[in-house]
Design an enzyme around this catalytic site. Structure first.
Site, PDB file in Angstrom:
ATOM      1  N   ASP A 159      15.510  71.532 120.120  1.00 51.43           N
ATOM      2  CA  ASP A 159      16.398  71.835 119.009  1.00 51.43           C
ATOM      3  C   ASP A 159      16.505  73.343 118.807  1.00 51.43           C
ATOM      4  O   ASP A 159      15.495  74.061 118.845  1.00 51.43           O
ATOM      5  CB  ASP A 159      15.842  71.174 117.746  1.00 51.43           C
ATOM      6  CG  ASP A 159      16.704  71.406 116.536  1.00 51.43           C
ATOM      7  OD1 ASP A 159      17.858  70.957 116.544  1.00 51.43           O
ATOM      8  OD2 ASP A 159      16.217  72.032 115.566  1.00 51.43           O
ATOM      9  N   GLU A 207      19.261  72.962 123.388  1.00 51.40           N
ATOM     10  CA  GLU A 207      20.414  73.145 122.508  1.00 51.40           C
ATOM     11  C   GLU A 207      20.610  74.660 122.439  1.00 51.40           C
ATOM     12  O   GLU A 207      19.877  75.357 121.720  1.00 51.40           O
ATOM     13  CB  GLU A 207      20.139  72.573 121.121  1.00 51.40           C
ATOM     14  CG  GLU A 207      21.338  72.687 120.197  1.00 51.40           C
ATOM     15  CD  GLU A 207      21.056  72.192 118.785  1.00 51.40           C
ATOM     16  OE1 GLU A 207      21.973  71.641 118.153  1.00 51.40           O
ATOM     17  OE2 GLU A 207      19.914  72.362 118.306  1.00 51.40           O
TER      18      GLU A 207
END
Length: 733
Positions: free
Chosen positions: A395, A432
């Site tokens: 993330d 990401e």
């Protein structure tokens, strides 16, 4: 007086009557016994001995002579080990059960690591934490508070509240707990860890709790929203055809982070899980209701084992960019902040040591500090070795590309270390490639030819073309052919592009074709949260409607997006619930809703089983059985023919191409997309010699004609394509 030695006792034999105060020091070499002063004895005579201990490994570990505790803190001036005995559910047996043992900095410290060994403790069900004190220099980055008992960053299991979302327990004490007594997990005699080539992956992004929390799951209430609940629904995933799940965060997290003080979001429960408290422990409240952390660990392994036995890989969404401890305005000190804030977090020492916030959540983990780097690597290895996971999605991974002062690094040490680590060598690693500080690295993420990326440009360009924006045909062609403009560098491959139209944050697929604007009022921020650039189109009406033409157009558009995703070179990823058209009613930032907004609606699935679900499943299986849709190299000139003479016409919203089967592994595949709002008659090229075209897909047709697995013979030379539709023809003998 020295405490006498005795045999070990199990937790069930222990009942603590009074607090044992360990003031225990004499000569300090490893293995020597420390002196105990004026200690009270346990009611059943539980004897303890204290030794200097050792600096490694960090955390709690079994060593000859007892349980070793080791904690890093560079700037601490004092550390107190706090121990409580619990039952198997993590419940402390008596309120006066805590043992507090101060560590002597002259004897119980090696370098920056504080350590002690305790003999006589049970092998499991012992709760522990630390009180840590140090300099009060706020402007120097210190946030020590001796009154707070802190969670060990290396705790392998975490005990806190027992029931997910139990607001009565929102301020529960969070402690480490260990288990060195349980037998090794039985993975089974025929167990085999899947090793699916990245070219073949079809990823299903899902949330463990939301997958089965709804009553419509039909499960016993005790296992709804749990690891075991997921196991019961694996047949659905097999029927759908996916072969990898990407689980939203399953590290121990704080779902009640918004409810610690009055604020506009204090009605929310963090359902997505991006509020990590510890990087080693599985989320304890995903266990069977109230069962606790030890059971959670076992049930997590049962889930992974069941996935693997079904041929499905497990990828974890991991959050190493921030923690649950929030910011300096409303801090919630549970671990890192109180142990050594200056090491664990990025801060601006020129501005009163204010925490830097590249995560959008109040703090930013100092990922390229050597100590934090090792923590991250140890955590990743733990999940691979102990829990057998197959990979990780990072993330806001651009945070991991920043130095200790927040500046962007060209060769971030932690990114390289993950790519080169021997234990992680067979793992899928997915970035990401952006953060909330503007470090957008799509196509430029430091990769060492190992890292894949969530391709945000794929999402945006595909959305814009399918909904009919002008000037998008060339970009759309680039995206479906593997995004060579981004990834054809060094030894990178098309599968390093994780293609997605929909992810957990943003609109669901149904909402993408039903709303022009976000509708986030329920989030408590006056609609100011969530992305404004959604590239969505409501097909003529905002939200729900009974207009049959709009409803049919929306269904067609959902199928068009899925076709584009499944025929694209690269690694496709879809979102849980899109296979039946899940709606969040226009909320594009639904992180805080433990309701039907996020929960999978199994009744809706049944209603769409013979229509949208059937189409989605068919397209996934079509991709998996056609190697030319998932090449391990970028397309060459003889791999594809573009049937196009209007590349420079921005008003052209039509694209057609043929993928050639040069290896005779199947047949040529012709694909066409019409994003115009009118019918288009298209000239279909001649099929290869000895073969005829068969229509596999026409999204304008109703089920079951929209997807026909064996194909329908097409002998014509012209195909009349409906507005906003796509077709697939396959050359067969």
């Amino acid at each position: 007086m020295l405490v006498t030695a005795s045999t070990r006792h199990t937790v069930r034999e222990i009942n603590i009557a009074n607090r044992l105060i360990g003031q225990v020091y004499n000569q300090g070499v490893e293995g020597s016994v420390l002196e105990e002063k004026d200690s009270e004895m346990l009611e059943i005579g539980l004897p303890l001995k204290y030794f200097v201990g050792r600096a490694h490994p960090l955390g709690a570990s079994v060593v000859d002579g007892g349980i070793n505790f080791a904690l890093f803190s560079q700037h601490a001036s004092s550390v107190i080990l706090c121990i409580s005995i619990s039952d198997r559910n993590g419940v402390v047996k008596l309120l006066k059960s805590r043992i507090e043992v101060p560590l002597d900095p002259q004897k119980n410290k090696t370098g920056d690591i504080w350590h002690i060994c305790v003999e006589g403790l049970p092998d499991s069900d012992v709760l522990y934490g630390y009180r840590v004190d140090g300099p009060r220099g706020w402007d120097q980055g210190h946030r020590f508070d001796i009154n707070t008992i802190l969670l060990d960053p290396y705790a392998k299991l975490v005990s806190g509240r027992k029931i997910f979302g139990d607001v009565e327990q929102r301020m529960s004490e969070i402690l480490g707990i260990y288990d060195f007594n349980s037998a090794p997990f039985d993975w089974g005699p025929n167990y085999k860890l899947p090793d699916i080539p990245e070219t073949d992956l079809v990823i299903y992004e899902m949330n463990v709790r939301s997958f089965t929390a709804d009553e419509s799951s039909g499960l016993d209430p005790e296992i709804r929203g749990s690891y075991l609940g997921v196991i019961s629904k694996i047949p659905h995933l097999l029927e759908l055809g996916v072969n990898a799940v990407e689980l939203l965060p399953v590290f121990e997290f704080d779902e009640l982070e918004f409810q610690r003080h009055p604020n506009p979001r204090d009605h929310l429960i963090n359902t997505w899980g991006y509020s990590t408290m510890n990087f080693f422990a599985p989320m304890s409240r995903y266990a069977t209701t109230g069962a606790g952390p030890l059971v959670a660990s076992q049930e997590f392994k049962e889930m992974v084992k069941a996935f693997h036995n079904a041929g499905i890989e497990v990828i974890l969404d991991v959050v190493y960019n921030h923690t649950n401890e929030a910011d300096d305005n409303h801090p919630y000190t549970t671990s890192f902040r109180g142990i050594d804030n200056k090491v664990y977090y990025m801060m601006d020492l020129q501005k009163n040591a204010q925490l830097l916030n590249y995560s959008g959540c109040g703090n930013t983990l100092n990922c390229n500090h050597p100590v934090v780097m090792e923590l991250i690597l140890d955590s990743l290895r733990h999940w691979v070795e102990e829990y057998h996971v197959n990979g990780f999605r990072f993330d806001l991974a651009s945070v991991l590309c920043r130095g200790t002062d927040g500046t962007a690094l060209d060769a971030p040490p932690i990114i390289k270390a993950i790519a080169k680590d021997a234990v992680l060598s067979k793992c899928k690693i997915i970035a990401e490639p952006w953060d909330c500080g503007g470090l957008y690295l799509v196509g430029r993420f430091p990769n060492w030819d190992r890292w894949a990326e969530w391709n945000g440009k794929y999402r945006d360009d595909v959305r814009r073309f399918i909904k009919g924006d002008t000037g998008m045909k060339g970009s759309f062609a680039t995206r479906v052919s593997g995004s060579a403009d981004l990834y054809q560098v060094n030894q990178r491959k098309p599968y390093h592009s994780v293609n997605f139209v929909i992810a957990h944050d943003g609109f669901t697929l149904y909402d993408l074709v039903s709303y022009n604007s976000k509708h986030n009022d329920a989030n408590g921020e006056n609609g100011n949260d969530g992305c404004n650039d959604n590239f969505s189109w409501n097909c003529g009406f905002e939200g729900e409607t009974d207009d049959i033409n709009i409803r049919n157009l929306r269904a067609r558009q959902m199928k068009n997006f899925h076709v584009a995703l499944m025929i694209s070179q690269g690694t496709p990823m879809m979102l849980m619930g899109d296979e039946y058209g899940h709606t969040r009613h226009g909320n594009n930032n639904s992180y805080g809703h433990d309701t039907s907004i996020n929960h999978f609606q199994w009744g809706e699935l049944e209603a769409k089983r013979d229509s949208l679900f059937r189409f989605f499943s068919g397209m996934i299986k079509f991709r998996r059985t056609h190697p030319i849709l998932r090449r391990d190299r970028f397309l060459k000139e003889n791999d594809v023919t573009w049937h196009e003479d209007s590349w420079d016409n921005p008003d052209s919203r039509f694209l057609a191409f043929t993928l050639h089967d040069n290896n005779n592994s199947g047949g040529d595949i012709y694909v066409a997309f019409n994003a115009h709002d009118y019918f288009t008659k298209i000239a279909v090229p001649s099929p290869p010699n000895g073969k005829r075209w068969h229509r596999m897909v026409d999204t304008n047709l109703e089920s079951p004609k929209d997807f026909v697995s064996e194909g329908v013979l097409f002998n014509g030379s012209v195909y009349d394509m409906a507005p906003y539709s796509s077709i697939i023809l396959e050359a067969k003998p």
